[in-house]
Design a protein around this motif. Sequence first.
Motif, short mmCIF file in Angstrom:
data_model
loop_
_atom_site.label_atom_id
_atom_site.label_comp_id
_atom_site.label_asym_id
_atom_site.label_seq_id
_atom_site.Cartn_x
_atom_site.Cartn_y
_atom_site.Cartn_z
N GLY A 24 28.05 43.96 36.93
CA GLY A 24 28.88 44.34 38.06
C GLY A 24 29.40 43.19 38.88
N ARG A 25 29.34 41.96 38.35
CA ARG A 25 29.84 40.80 39.07
C ARG A 25 30.89 40.07 38.23
N LEU A 26 31.96 39.69 38.90
CA LEU A 26 33.06 39.00 38.24
C LEU A 26 33.28 37.66 38.93
N THR A 27 33.10 36.58 38.17
CA THR A 27 33.31 35.23 38.69
C THR A 27 34.67 34.74 38.24
N LEU A 28 35.52 34.42 39.19
CA LEU A 28 36.87 33.94 38.92
C LEU A 28 36.96 32.46 39.29
N ALA A 29 37.59 31.68 38.43
CA ALA A 29 37.76 30.24 38.68
C ALA A 29 39.14 29.81 38.21
N ALA A 30 39.74 28.88 38.95
CA ALA A 30 41.09 28.42 38.62
C ALA A 30 41.25 26.97 39.05
N GLY A 79 45.90 45.00 49.05
CA GLY A 79 44.90 45.98 49.42
C GLY A 79 43.62 45.30 49.86
N MET A 80 42.73 46.07 50.44
CA MET A 80 41.48 45.52 50.93
C MET A 80 40.56 45.09 49.79
N ASP A 81 40.81 45.60 48.58
CA ASP A 81 39.98 45.24 47.43
C ASP A 81 40.58 44.12 46.61
N ASP A 82 41.75 43.63 46.99
CA ASP A 82 42.40 42.55 46.25
C ASP A 82 41.77 41.20 46.61
N CYS A 130 32.74 34.42 43.24
CA CYS A 130 32.05 35.51 42.55
C CYS A 130 32.18 36.77 43.40
N ALA A 131 32.71 37.82 42.82
CA ALA A 131 32.94 39.09 43.52
C ALA A 131 32.07 40.18 42.92
N VAL A 132 31.54 41.02 43.80
CA VAL A 132 30.77 42.19 43.36
C VAL A 132 31.76 43.34 43.19
N LEU A 133 31.83 43.88 41.99
CA LEU A 133 32.82 44.90 41.68
C LEU A 133 32.44 46.24 42.31
N GLU A 134 33.48 46.92 42.77
CA GLU A 134 33.33 48.26 43.34
C GLU A 134 34.09 49.26 42.45
N ASP A 135 33.88 50.54 42.74
CA ASP A 135 34.59 51.57 41.96
C ASP A 135 36.10 51.48 42.14
N SER A 136 36.54 50.89 43.24
CA SER A 136 37.97 50.80 43.52
C SER A 136 38.65 49.65 42.77
N HIS A 137 37.88 48.78 42.12
CA HIS A 137 38.48 47.69 41.35
C HIS A 137 38.86 48.20 39.96
N VAL A 138 40.01 47.76 39.48
CA VAL A 138 40.50 48.23 38.19
C VAL A 138 40.66 47.11 37.16
N GLY A 139 40.68 45.86 37.58
CA GLY A 139 40.85 44.78 36.62
C GLY A 139 41.24 43.48 37.29
N ALA A 140 41.61 42.50 36.47
CA ALA A 140 41.99 41.19 36.97
C ALA A 140 43.14 40.65 36.14
N LEU A 141 43.96 39.81 36.76
CA LEU A 141 45.10 39.18 36.10
C LEU A 141 44.94 37.68 36.20
N CYS A 164 43.91 33.55 39.63
CA CYS A 164 43.18 34.74 39.21
C CYS A 164 43.35 35.79 40.30
N LEU A 165 43.81 36.97 39.92
CA LEU A 165 44.04 38.05 40.87
C LEU A 165 43.15 39.24 40.52
N LEU A 166 42.27 39.62 41.44
CA LEU A 166 41.46 40.82 41.28
C LEU A 166 42.26 42.01 41.82
N LEU A 167 42.39 43.03 41.00
CA LEU A 167 43.25 44.16 41.33
C LEU A 167 42.43 45.33 41.84
N GLY A 168 42.79 45.83 43.01
CA GLY A 168 42.23 47.06 43.51
C GLY A 168 43.07 48.25 43.08
N ARG A 169 42.49 49.42 43.20
CA ARG A 169 43.22 50.61 42.78
C ARG A 169 44.45 50.86 43.65
#
Length: 366
Positions: free
Chosen positions: A267-273, A291-294, A308-319, A279-284
């Motif tokens: 349930g954790r996503l580490t983004l590095a650039a 959005g507040m989840d972006d 490092c972000a803790v994923l929630e149900d409102s997260h749908v993916g990353a770009l 790296c863009l974390l996408l909320g629903r």
Amino acid sequence: LKPFRPCSSRRTLPPLRDRPALRVGCGPLQRCGGMMNGVPQSQMLLDSEESKNIAVVHKTNQGYSGKDLWKLKQERPELFGASGSGAVVGDGSGAQDVPQGYVADPQLGADWWYNRERDVYMNRSTKKVYVRDTTTNELVEHGRGRDMTATLSVHGDAAACADPKGAASRHVAISDLHRAAASMKLDLSHHDSPAAMFAVYDGAAGGAVAEAAAKGLHVRLLPRLAQHRGVWENERLESVVVDAVRQLAAELGAECLALAVALLLGGRLTLAASGGAVCLLLGRDGGADGGMDDLDVVGEGQDVTAHCAVLEDSHVGALLAADGVRKAQGLGHARLRALARSHVMGGRPRAASITVLSEARRGGAA
């Protein structure tokens, strides 16, 4: 002993022409679907073939539980003990017996046992297993990876195009890091699953550098993830990703590696650039202001930025996008999310990549 008496009755076989025969094939005067002892030929052949296949499968998998022996030996050493019982070892004196594979460790006190083969410690009172922190050398609780595949799925894809000079970006997608680590004889059982890694390497600075980076980053990252077997904090995940990128850049003789990395561990996503990648974390849900989840992780300059972000149900993916895509005309972060979000939510990551790339080309991206 009774004397041997030969059988007086002899069974006589019918003439060859009178014996039943199994016929294979159809000739001009033959009809398919004959019978032998009341069983259709086709069924008899099928049953014989199935029996052979079942026997082969059974023989091939006999004694195999589906887990590598070297890994099972690390996790359950008591199964390989001399006694084979997996029970505790003691002298029957009534004192607390030491578990199979462990010995008393007088340096830590009477409440501690040590397993030399697994390099782990057990507390006699709590029965919890501990390991040495590779950084502080302190005892920390042994990590136990959780299986989150029932609630979290991973789908990833990418798209790239060459610039006028022929240099193209590279991408790497590893959907199962546990299996990749096992091929390198590394154990990641202390990390949650699913575990995956996705990375984009910008080829604008040179296709050879991007190619070498694509082949080398995960090889340097996986041993770091396997080294510490305790519970991982978010800061530690960020640190190992940054260290792996810096080490790779130093080995390649590059001042900066332009790349974007997404490391998923449960349930954790580490983004590095770095090098202008993003790296863009996408909320629903998201609007023009996001959005507040972006979450945006931008690698400005030569250093590596990680979060490092803790994923929630409102997260749908990353770009993940290279510097050329991010700086294309009209492609701000909100626009990139708007182009990719619907495809990502629909389980079409490659369509999202192609849509973003096409829009970037129209915006003047090289």
